[in-house]
Design a protein around this motif. Sequence first.
Motif, PDB file in Angstrom:
ATOM      1  N   VAL A   1      29.960  46.408  20.915  1.00  0.00           N
ATOM      2  CA  VAL A   1      30.846  46.691  22.248  1.00  0.00           C
ATOM      3  C   VAL A   1      32.046  47.127  21.759  1.00  0.00           C
ATOM      4  N   THR A   2      32.536  48.297  22.140  1.00  0.00           N
ATOM      5  CA  THR A   2      34.103  48.453  21.795  1.00  0.00           C
ATOM      6  C   THR A   2      34.971  48.707  23.016  1.00  0.00           C
ATOM      7  N   TYR A   3      36.175  48.358  23.054  1.00  0.00           N
ATOM      8  CA  TYR A   3      37.222  48.411  24.078  1.00  0.00           C
ATOM      9  C   TYR A   3      38.277  49.646  23.556  1.00  0.00           C
ATOM     10  N   ALA A   4      38.660  50.083  24.753  1.00  0.00           N
ATOM     11  CA  ALA A   4      39.851  51.082  24.585  1.00  0.00           C
ATOM     12  C   ALA A   4      40.837  51.046  25.773  1.00  0.00           C
ATOM     13  N   PHE A   5      42.183  51.337  25.508  1.00  0.00           N
ATOM     14  CA  PHE A   5      43.157  51.197  26.789  1.00  0.00           C
ATOM     15  C   PHE A   5      42.472  52.420  27.790  1.00  0.00           C
ATOM     16  N   GLU A   6      42.603  51.760  28.996  1.00  0.00           N
ATOM     17  CA  GLU A   6      42.168  52.718  29.958  1.00  0.00           C
ATOM     18  C   GLU A   6      43.518  52.850  31.178  1.00  0.00           C
ATOM     19  N   ASP A   7      44.204  51.786  31.409  1.00  0.00           N
ATOM     20  CA  ASP A   7      45.217  52.063  32.769  1.00  0.00           C
ATOM     21  C   ASP A   7      46.027  50.524  32.615  1.00  0.00           C
ATOM     22  N   PHE A   8      47.110  50.712  33.218  1.00  0.00           N
ATOM     23  CA  PHE A   8      47.748  49.091  33.490  1.00  0.00           C
ATOM     24  C   PHE A   8      47.404  48.828  34.854  1.00  0.00           C
ATOM     25  N   THR A   9      47.101  47.543  35.063  1.00  0.00           N
ATOM     26  CA  THR A   9      46.812  46.806  36.150  1.00  0.00           C
ATOM     27  C   THR A   9      47.907  46.817  37.262  1.00  0.00           C
ATOM     28  N   ARG A  10      47.562  47.269  38.325  1.00  0.00           N
ATOM     29  CA  ARG A  10      48.750  47.515  39.313  1.00  0.00           C
ATOM     30  C   ARG A  10      48.583  46.623  40.659  1.00  0.00           C
ATOM     31  N   THR A  11      47.412  45.955  40.736  1.00  0.00           N
ATOM     32  CA  THR A  11      46.812  45.356  41.770  1.00  0.00           C
ATOM     33  C   THR A  11      47.977  44.650  42.610  1.00  0.00           C
ATOM     34  N   VAL A  12      48.550  43.714  41.715  1.00  0.00           N
ATOM     35  CA  VAL A  12      49.720  42.617  42.579  1.00  0.00           C
ATOM     36  C   VAL A  12      50.820  43.482  42.949  1.00  0.00           C
ATOM     37  N   PRO A  13      51.440  44.412  42.143  1.00  0.00           N
ATOM     38  CA  PRO A  13      52.843  45.057  42.356  1.00  0.00           C
ATOM     39  C   PRO A  13      52.328  45.962  43.507  1.00  0.00           C
ATOM     40  N   LEU A  14      51.204  46.898  43.411  1.00  0.00           N
ATOM     41  CA  LEU A  14      50.914  47.660  44.598  1.00  0.00           C
ATOM     42  C   LEU A  14      50.769  46.890  46.011  1.00  0.00           C
ATOM     43  N   VAL A  15      49.940  45.868  45.975  1.00  0.00           N
ATOM     44  CA  VAL A  15      49.774  45.246  47.207  1.00  0.00           C
ATOM     45  C   VAL A  15      51.202  44.497  47.711  1.00  0.00           C
ATOM     46  N   LEU A  16      52.071  44.217  46.759  1.00  0.00           N
ATOM     47  CA  LEU A  16      53.522  43.681  47.261  1.00  0.00           C
ATOM     48  C   LEU A  16      54.153  44.855  47.886  1.00  0.00           C
ATOM     49  N   TRP A  17      54.267  45.993  47.274  1.00  0.00           N
ATOM     50  CA  TRP A  17      54.936  46.964  47.774  1.00  0.00           C
ATOM     51  C   TRP A  17      54.353  47.543  49.205  1.00  0.00           C
ATOM     52  N   LEU A  18      52.883  47.624  49.509  1.00  0.00           N
ATOM     53  CA  LEU A  18      52.443  47.924  50.618  1.00  0.00           C
ATOM     54  C   LEU A  18      52.764  46.946  51.778  1.00  0.00           C
ATOM     55  N   LEU A  19      52.777  45.525  51.195  1.00  0.00           N
ATOM     56  CA  LEU A  19      53.378  44.514  52.363  1.00  0.00           C
ATOM     57  C   LEU A  19      54.507  44.727  52.640  1.00  0.00           C
ATOM     58  N   PHE A  20      55.440  45.200  51.529  1.00  0.00           N
ATOM     59  CA  PHE A  20      56.943  45.358  51.738  1.00  0.00           C
ATOM     60  C   PHE A  20      57.038  46.349  52.964  1.00  0.00           C
ATOM     61  N   GLY A  21      56.299  47.747  52.650  1.00  0.00           N
ATOM     62  CA  GLY A  21      56.308  48.601  53.715  1.00  0.00           C
ATOM     63  C   GLY A  21      55.727  48.307  55.109  1.00  0.00           C
ATOM     64  N   ALA A  22      54.926  47.736  55.243  1.00  0.00           N
ATOM     65  CA  ALA A  22      54.203  47.211  56.361  1.00  0.00           C
ATOM     66  C   ALA A  22      55.243  45.958  57.193  1.00  0.00           C
ATOM     67  N   ILE A  23      55.881  45.412  56.164  1.00  0.00           N
ATOM     68  CA  ILE A  23      56.906  44.315  56.939  1.00  0.00           C
ATOM     69  C   ILE A  23      57.999  45.132  57.605  1.00  0.00           C
TER      70      ILE A  23
ATOM     71  N   ASP B   1      51.843  41.857  29.461  1.00  0.00           N
ATOM     72  CA  ASP B   1      51.507  43.205  30.306  1.00  0.00           C
ATOM     73  C   ASP B   1      49.943  43.047  30.796  1.00  0.00           C
ATOM     74  N   GLU B   2      49.528  43.122  31.893  1.00  0.00           N
ATOM     75  CA  GLU B   2      48.417  43.254  32.389  1.00  0.00           C
ATOM     76  C   GLU B   2      47.679  44.683  32.362  1.00  0.00           C
ATOM     77  N   ILE B   3      46.529  44.877  31.825  1.00  0.00           N
ATOM     78  CA  ILE B   3      45.880  46.330  31.538  1.00  0.00           C
ATOM     79  C   ILE B   3      44.518  46.074  31.816  1.00  0.00           C
ATOM     80  N   GLN B   4      43.909  47.495  31.982  1.00  0.00           N
ATOM     81  CA  GLN B   4      42.638  47.592  32.016  1.00  0.00           C
ATOM     82  C   GLN B   4      41.852  48.270  30.742  1.00  0.00           C
ATOM     83  N   LEU B   5      40.964  47.628  30.113  1.00  0.00           N
ATOM     84  CA  LEU B   5      40.133  48.403  29.099  1.00  0.00           C
ATOM     85  C   LEU B   5      38.909  48.760  29.117  1.00  0.00           C
TER      86      LEU B   5
END
Length: 437
Positions: free
Chosen positions: A165-187, A151-155
């Motif tokens: 320095v400390t790190y904590a879970f912030e969110d999932f990384t959605r860049t690739v799937p989001l771009v792919l879905w936007l491209l799918f909609g545009a296509i 899983d690709e995530i954001q800390l």
Amino acid sequence: MVSTPPESHRPRAHRRRASGRRSAPRIGGLVPEGRAGRIAVLVLAVAALATAIGVAVLWPSYAEPTVDPTYAWSAGTSVVTEGAEVVSTDVGPCGSPDNGRVLPGSPLEPRFPGPECSRSIVQLTSGPDEGRQVLLEIPPGPGSPDLGPGDEIQLGRSDAGGGAVTYAFEDFTRTVPLVLWLLFGAIVMVAVGAWKGLRAVAGIVIALGVIVGWVLPSILDGHSALLVAVVGGSAVLYLVIYLVHGVNLKTHAALLGTLTAMLGAAALSWLVIETTRLTGLSSESTTQVQVYLQHVSVSGLLLAGFVIGALGVLNDVTVSQSATVFEMRHLDPDAGPVEIFRAAMGVGRDHVASMVYTLVLAYTGTALPLLLLFSVGTRGPLSILTSDVVAVEVLRSLVGAVALALCVPLTTAAAVWLSRTASAAELDRATVGTTAR
């Protein structure tokens, strides 16, 4: 020798084209040949000038807005995020001293074991500690992320003091799937709509660019949110309608109807909010605006949301209605204006009826979690319906529905008026499958 059929035996559309008076050629077909078309262009030109003046007067400074310093901390916008990838995950006791820290080796076991939780080893993919591993302990509970290897995530990275320095879970990384879905909609839009679909995608980008790049900064500068919404909405309409549907009488009529209905929606929104005393403060986001951006009017922001929310639906109905009128005129040039108006209004009534409940269902869908909470509460239906949080959505739907109902006869009348004196070439440019592609 091929004989020419007598005038009475020719199709009506051909008779009109043959007998119609030829006007002087116009530059690129941009200037209509009929008087009605020239008046419409003049009115739209004046409105465009007013819009341009409004854009200039309300032009944002793009200066850093004055925000309460506690906002960034409370909203989490001050957190610096880094990318990471989950290497392994297991379940074990919480409380390791290495939780959230860069690991020098294997993570230390808890000195005082707590309840079991999900423990993940993640490898940083950006930032000063790129390539190093961090231990994340995630206690079970509602909203806890379910992490797995790969899983690709954001800390979120923060300074713990003393150079640590400390790190904590912030969110999932959605860049690739989001771009792919936007491209799918545009296509899909391009595949179905061809060049118009491609122009529609460009129109979406332009509309979002105007809202993010001009409307929001102008409101942040303290300008009237309602005025900014009307001017920004007008600018979006001028840019998008002509880009997607071309410059022709059909789009002139659609734009006239949309601009008029938008002004009506703005006036109705103001009247509705004033008479029902809506505050919008039942929403967490508007409450934060009230607390941290005190120079921005929350009621004005609510008004602006009503106006911008109605634009997309209005544009859909007005373009469809105008296209219906011009297709009817193109198929039967000799049909009377009253006949075409009545026929087009029949189509428009069906369109409005379907769009109204579509609009209501769309707003209801966004409020489903809230409605679910209300359903298990002790408040009565009338008390729920009249509460600020529900009344805002109900009245937003009402404003959109009334604006829809108004734009149909307005656009139909404008399209009938413009199509009466349109030449054959202008009808070709305004209808589907001809030079307006």
